[in-house]
Write a protein that holds these residues in place. Structure first.
Motif: not given
Length: 158
Positions: A13-21
């Motif tokens: 979740v952290d990796t995907v959210s960082d990439a999306l933001y």
């Protein structure tokens, strides 16, 4: 003292959210395609609610002032039925239509019905509903991780 070791779900979740933001920059989370938009909406509502309950969530004027059904739909998409219901019931508590469009009236309602002498009124319906969402935080993040795994290609290609 040992630092908290992140679970595989938390790391995902952290990796995907960082990439999306990083990808959206200054744009609104609501400008993303449907699948990554679900991810960012769930993260936004859960994060804000975890920090200040539904009072914080409903105080905010979200970019573009989307209806609260957009948030409920994102949680529905990941299978978080109880949180979906909490959002829908909370949005219906306001004694006026389209509360997402009426920030001042919404904040007046929150002050008059969810606060007592500047403190949170724990017996207020909106406060109780927000507490349920906070209580479901771990479950919601787990469901979000499952959703991300299922839709990883769509998220990567967005």
């Amino acid at each position: 003292m040992l630092a908290h070791l992140k679970t595989e779900d938390e790391q995902l979740v952290d990796t995907v959210s960082d990439a999306l933001y990083e990808r959206i920059g200054d744009d609104s989370i609501f400008s993303l395609p449907p699948v990554p938009r679900v991810v960012t909406i769930v993260l936004a509502l859960q994060g804000v609610t975890n920090n200040g309950g539904f009072i914080y969530f409903f105080e905010a004027d979200w970019p573009g002032k989307p209806p609260y059904s957009v948030f409920a739909d994102a949680f529905r998409a990941i299978g978080a039925d109880e949180t979906t219901e909490c959002i829908e019931v909370a949005a219906s508590v306001f004694p006026f239509t389209e509360p997402h469009l009426h920030g001042d009236a919404r904040r007046d309602y929150l002050r008059d019905h969810c606060m007592i002498d500047g403190r949170t009124n724990d017996s207020a319906t909106l406060v109780k509903l927000g507490d349920r969402v906070i209580d479901n935080s771990d479950t919601n993040y787990g469901l979000l991780a499952e959703y991300i795994r299922k839709h990883l290609d769509e998220i990567r290609n967005a």
